[in-house]
Design a protein around this motif. Sequence first.
Motif, PDB file in Angstrom:
ATOM      1  N   ARG A 140       0.835  -1.208   0.000  1.00 22.14           N
ATOM      2  CA  ARG A 140       0.000   0.000   0.000  1.00 22.14           C
ATOM      3  C   ARG A 140       0.864   1.250   0.000  1.00 22.14           C
ATOM      4  NH1 ARG A 140      -4.930   0.302   3.966  1.00 22.14           N
ATOM      5  NH2 ARG A 140      -3.382  -0.005   5.603  1.00 22.14           N
ATOM      6  N   GLY A 141       1.976   1.189   0.724  1.00 21.52           N
ATOM      7  CA  GLY A 141       2.897   2.327   0.734  1.00 21.52           C
ATOM      8  C   GLY A 141       3.514   2.564  -0.634  1.00 21.52           C
ATOM      9  N   ASP A 142       3.905   1.477  -1.315  1.00 23.00           N
ATOM     10  CA  ASP A 142       4.485   1.608  -2.662  1.00 23.00           C
ATOM     11  C   ASP A 142       3.474   2.188  -3.650  1.00 23.00           C
ATOM     12  OD1 ASP A 142       6.964   0.679  -1.947  1.00 23.00           O
ATOM     13  OD2 ASP A 142       6.603  -1.388  -2.572  1.00 23.00           O
ATOM     14  N   PHE A 143       2.228   1.750  -3.537  1.00 23.27           N
ATOM     15  CA  PHE A 143       1.188   2.249  -4.439  1.00 23.27           C
ATOM     16  C   PHE A 143       0.959   3.744  -4.219  1.00 23.27           C
ATOM     17  CE2 PHE A 143      -3.520   2.402  -5.591  1.00 23.27           C
ATOM     18  CZ  PHE A 143      -3.261   2.538  -6.945  1.00 23.27           C
ATOM     19  N   LEU A 144       0.914   4.140  -2.948  1.00 20.55           N
ATOM     20  CA  LEU A 144       0.727   5.556  -2.633  1.00 20.55           C
ATOM     21  C   LEU A 144       1.939   6.365  -3.089  1.00 20.55           C
ATOM     22  CD1 LEU A 144      -0.960   7.777  -1.369  1.00 20.55           C
ATOM     23  CD2 LEU A 144      -0.016   7.161   0.869  1.00 20.55           C
ATOM     24  N   LEU A 145       3.123   5.785  -2.963  1.00 23.48           N
ATOM     25  CA  LEU A 145       4.348   6.463  -3.411  1.00 23.48           C
ATOM     26  C   LEU A 145       4.297   6.710  -4.915  1.00 23.48           C
ATOM     27  CD1 LEU A 145       6.991   7.520  -2.222  1.00 23.48           C
ATOM     28  CD2 LEU A 145       8.008   5.276  -2.663  1.00 23.48           C
ATOM     29  N   MET A 146       3.851   5.704  -5.672  1.00 18.81           N
ATOM     30  CA  MET A 146       3.736   5.872  -7.121  1.00 18.81           C
ATOM     31  C   MET A 146       2.732   6.963  -7.473  1.00 18.81           C
ATOM     32  SD  MET A 146       2.722   3.130 -10.113  1.00 18.81           S
ATOM     33  CE  MET A 146       0.985   3.126  -9.645  1.00 18.81           C
ATOM     34  N   ARG A 147       1.630   7.007  -6.751  1.00 24.74           N
ATOM     35  CA  ARG A 147       0.627   8.047  -7.004  1.00 24.74           C
ATOM     36  C   ARG A 147       1.198   9.438  -6.721  1.00 24.74           C
ATOM     37  NH1 ARG A 147      -4.785   6.465  -3.944  1.00 24.74           N
ATOM     38  NH2 ARG A 147      -5.571   8.290  -5.080  1.00 24.74           N
ATOM     39  N   ASN A 148       2.021   9.537  -5.682  1.00 21.96           N
ATOM     40  CA  ASN A 148       2.672  10.810  -5.378  1.00 21.96           C
ATOM     41  C   ASN A 148       3.600  11.236  -6.508  1.00 21.96           C
ATOM     42  OD1 ASN A 148       2.275  12.104  -2.592  1.00 21.96           O
ATOM     43  ND2 ASN A 148       2.412   9.939  -2.053  1.00 21.96           N
ATOM     44  N   TYR A 149       4.414  10.305  -6.994  1.00 15.92           N
ATOM     45  CA  TYR A 149       5.341  10.623  -8.087  1.00 15.92           C
ATOM     46  C   TYR A 149       4.568  11.029  -9.353  1.00 15.92           C
ATOM     47  CZ  TYR A 149       9.236   8.697  -5.376  1.00 15.92           C
ATOM     48  OH  TYR A 149      10.191   8.460  -4.412  1.00 15.92           O
ATOM     49  N   PHE A 150       3.448  10.367  -9.588  1.00 17.67           N
ATOM     50  CA  PHE A 150       2.615  10.703 -10.748  1.00 17.67           C
ATOM     51  C   PHE A 150       2.099  12.140 -10.628  1.00 17.67           C
ATOM     52  CE2 PHE A 150      -1.816  11.056 -12.295  1.00 17.67           C
ATOM     53  CZ  PHE A 150      -1.572  10.988 -13.656  1.00 17.67           C
ATOM     54  N   GLU A 151       1.543  12.472  -9.471  1.00 22.59           N
ATOM     55  CA  GLU A 151       1.002  13.819  -9.282  1.00 22.59           C
ATOM     56  C   GLU A 151       2.105  14.872  -9.351  1.00 22.59           C
ATOM     57  OE1 GLU A 151      -2.061  14.632  -9.233  1.00 22.59           O
ATOM     58  OE2 GLU A 151      -2.999  12.665  -8.988  1.00 22.59           O
ATOM     59  N   SER A 157       7.765  18.497 -14.500  1.00 22.89           N
ATOM     60  CA  SER A 157       8.095  17.472 -15.490  1.00 22.89           C
ATOM     61  C   SER A 157       9.416  16.752 -15.181  1.00 22.89           C
ATOM     62  CB  SER A 157       8.163  18.077 -16.894  1.00 22.89           C
ATOM     63  OG  SER A 157       9.106  19.130 -16.940  1.00 22.89           O
ATOM     64  N   SER A 158      10.266  17.357 -14.350  1.00 26.62           N
ATOM     65  CA  SER A 158      11.523  16.695 -13.988  1.00 26.62           C
ATOM     66  C   SER A 158      11.279  15.439 -13.148  1.00 26.62           C
ATOM     67  CB  SER A 158      12.439  17.665 -13.227  1.00 26.62           C
ATOM     68  OG  SER A 158      11.897  17.996 -11.971  1.00 26.62           O
ATOM     69  N   TYR A 159      10.079  15.334 -12.570  1.00 34.72           N
ATOM     70  CA  TYR A 159       9.722  14.160 -11.772  1.00 34.72           C
ATOM     71  C   TYR A 159       9.221  13.012 -12.642  1.00 34.72           C
ATOM     72  CZ  TYR A 159      10.220  14.924  -6.771  1.00 34.72           C
ATOM     73  OH  TYR A 159      10.735  15.054  -5.509  1.00 34.72           O
ATOM     74  N   PHE A 160       9.033  13.242 -13.934  1.00 33.35           N
ATOM     75  CA  PHE A 160       8.469  12.209 -14.797  1.00 33.35           C
ATOM     76  C   PHE A 160       9.359  10.968 -14.845  1.00 33.35           C
ATOM     77  CE2 PHE A 160       8.016  10.248 -19.050  1.00 33.35           C
ATOM     78  CZ  PHE A 160       6.715   9.792 -18.915  1.00 33.35           C
ATOM     79  N   LYS A 161      10.676  11.167 -14.968  1.00 32.96           N
ATOM     80  CA  LYS A 161      11.585  10.024 -15.006  1.00 32.96           C
ATOM     81  C   LYS A 161      11.538   9.244 -13.693  1.00 32.96           C
ATOM     82  CE  LYS A 161      16.336   8.668 -16.101  1.00 32.96           C
ATOM     83  NZ  LYS A 161      16.408   7.675 -15.003  1.00 32.96           N
ATOM     84  N   ILE A 194      -2.303   1.591 -15.998  1.00 28.72           N
ATOM     85  CA  ILE A 194      -3.221   2.701 -16.269  1.00 28.72           C
ATOM     86  C   ILE A 194      -2.577   4.037 -15.892  1.00 28.72           C
ATOM     87  CG2 ILE A 194      -5.392   3.781 -15.564  1.00 28.72           C
ATOM     88  CD1 ILE A 194      -6.509   0.901 -15.213  1.00 28.72           C
ATOM     89  N   ILE A 195      -2.003   4.114 -14.685  1.00 31.82           N
ATOM     90  CA  ILE A 195      -1.400   5.363 -14.221  1.00 31.82           C
ATOM     91  C   ILE A 195      -0.178   5.722 -15.065  1.00 31.82           C
ATOM     92  CG2 ILE A 195      -0.242   6.493 -12.278  1.00 31.82           C
ATOM     93  CD1 ILE A 195      -2.060   4.845 -10.420  1.00 31.82           C
ATOM     94  N   ARG A 196       0.605   4.718 -15.462  1.00 31.28           N
ATOM     95  CA  ARG A 196       1.794   4.978 -16.284  1.00 31.28           C
ATOM     96  C   ARG A 196       1.383   5.518 -17.660  1.00 31.28           C
ATOM     97  NH1 ARG A 196       5.554   0.325 -15.580  1.00 31.28           N
ATOM     98  NH2 ARG A 196       4.035  -0.744 -16.874  1.00 31.28           N
ATOM     99  N   LYS A 197       0.330   4.957 -18.247  1.00 29.46           N
ATOM    100  CA  LYS A 197      -0.158   5.455 -19.542  1.00 29.46           C
ATOM    101  C   LYS A 197      -0.640   6.895 -19.410  1.00 29.46           C
ATOM    102  CE  LYS A 197      -1.525   1.031 -21.598  1.00 29.46           C
ATOM    103  NZ  LYS A 197      -2.665   0.158 -22.006  1.00 29.46           N
ATOM    104  N   MET A 198      -1.336   7.186 -18.317  1.00 26.22           N
ATOM    105  CA  MET A 198      -1.795   8.562 -18.075  1.00 26.22           C
ATOM    106  C   MET A 198      -0.608   9.504 -17.941  1.00 26.22           C
ATOM    107  SD  MET A 198      -4.838   7.766 -15.324  1.00 26.22           S
ATOM    108  CE  MET A 198      -4.956   9.485 -14.813  1.00 26.22           C
ATOM    109  N   GLY A 199       0.409   9.063 -17.202  1.00 28.52           N
ATOM    110  CA  GLY A 199       1.591   9.887 -17.003  1.00 28.52           C
ATOM    111  C   GLY A 199       2.315  10.170 -18.311  1.00 28.52           C
ATOM    112  N   LYS A 200       2.465   9.139 -19.143  1.00 35.82           N
ATOM    113  CA  LYS A 200       3.155   9.310 -20.428  1.00 35.82           C
ATOM    114  C   LYS A 200       2.367  10.232 -21.355  1.00 35.82           C
ATOM    115  CE  LYS A 200       5.759   4.980 -20.382  1.00 35.82           C
ATOM    116  NZ  LYS A 200       5.966   3.651 -21.011  1.00 35.82           N
ATOM    117  N   ALA A 201       1.037  10.104 -21.326  1.00 36.89           N
ATOM    118  CA  ALA A 201       0.193  10.955 -22.176  1.00 36.89           C
ATOM    119  C   ALA A 201       0.302  12.415 -21.745  1.00 36.89           C
ATOM    120  CB  ALA A 201      -1.253  10.486 -22.105  1.00 36.89           C
ATOM    121  N   LYS A 202       0.260  12.660 -20.432  1.00 34.84           N
ATOM    122  CA  LYS A 202       0.341  14.028 -19.929  1.00 34.84           C
ATOM    123  C   LYS A 202       1.721  14.631 -20.209  1.00 34.84           C
ATOM    124  CE  LYS A 202      -3.159  13.647 -16.298  1.00 34.84           C
ATOM    125  NZ  LYS A 202      -4.035  14.713 -16.827  1.00 34.84           N
TER     126      LYS A 202
END
Length: 212
Positions: A140-151, A157-161, A194-202
Amino acid sequence: FFLAKEELLNGAEWFSTKEKQFVLFLLLNFSIKKAFQGKSRFTKDGLELFKYGLENDLLIWDGIMTNLTFTNIVTIACQEKDFEWADKFIADHQKFLDQNIGKDATIFSMAYLAFFREDFSTSIDLINNYRFMRHVDVCRGDFLLMRNYFEFSIIDSSYFKKFVDFSNSWEKKLKRDDILSKDKKESYLNSINIIRKMGKAKNKNKVNRTKL
């Protein structure tokens, strides 16, 4: 559901404490399941039921509140944007958590609250600076961490990588995971895609606007 909820909240004096706990448990299970399926109408119902349970001492058993109940309360409160109440709940009720594993729930809840307040730096620091004890809380922590990096990648944009690298790394780790159930693992993997595709599109849209 709605009739049973109204009956419970309006008193139900003929119910014993154990019967109230049982009915509340059933109603909460139903409303939380619906809320997590994206039916936002039920988040309000869930929070109302949780507050009723807290006010009537129905959510603490033998002096202990479970990690799941604790984090579900904070999750629902955040989704209802009742941030100040959630903050006070964490402060007032963390003492009822199991001393051995309760800190997992406290840290995750604080990080979740920070995430919903869009304080992504604090949420990231809380997760990265704590070692969760239970495997379910690690995930759950890893999932929340990924959501934070996405946001964060949307804002900066430097956080995208960082977002892509972390999602790829976590995806590999999940595929090797032999503890999670098959359904839970598939749910996490689908969310990553799903989140990765959204991130790449944005990110692509940002790059195109920059070129223009």
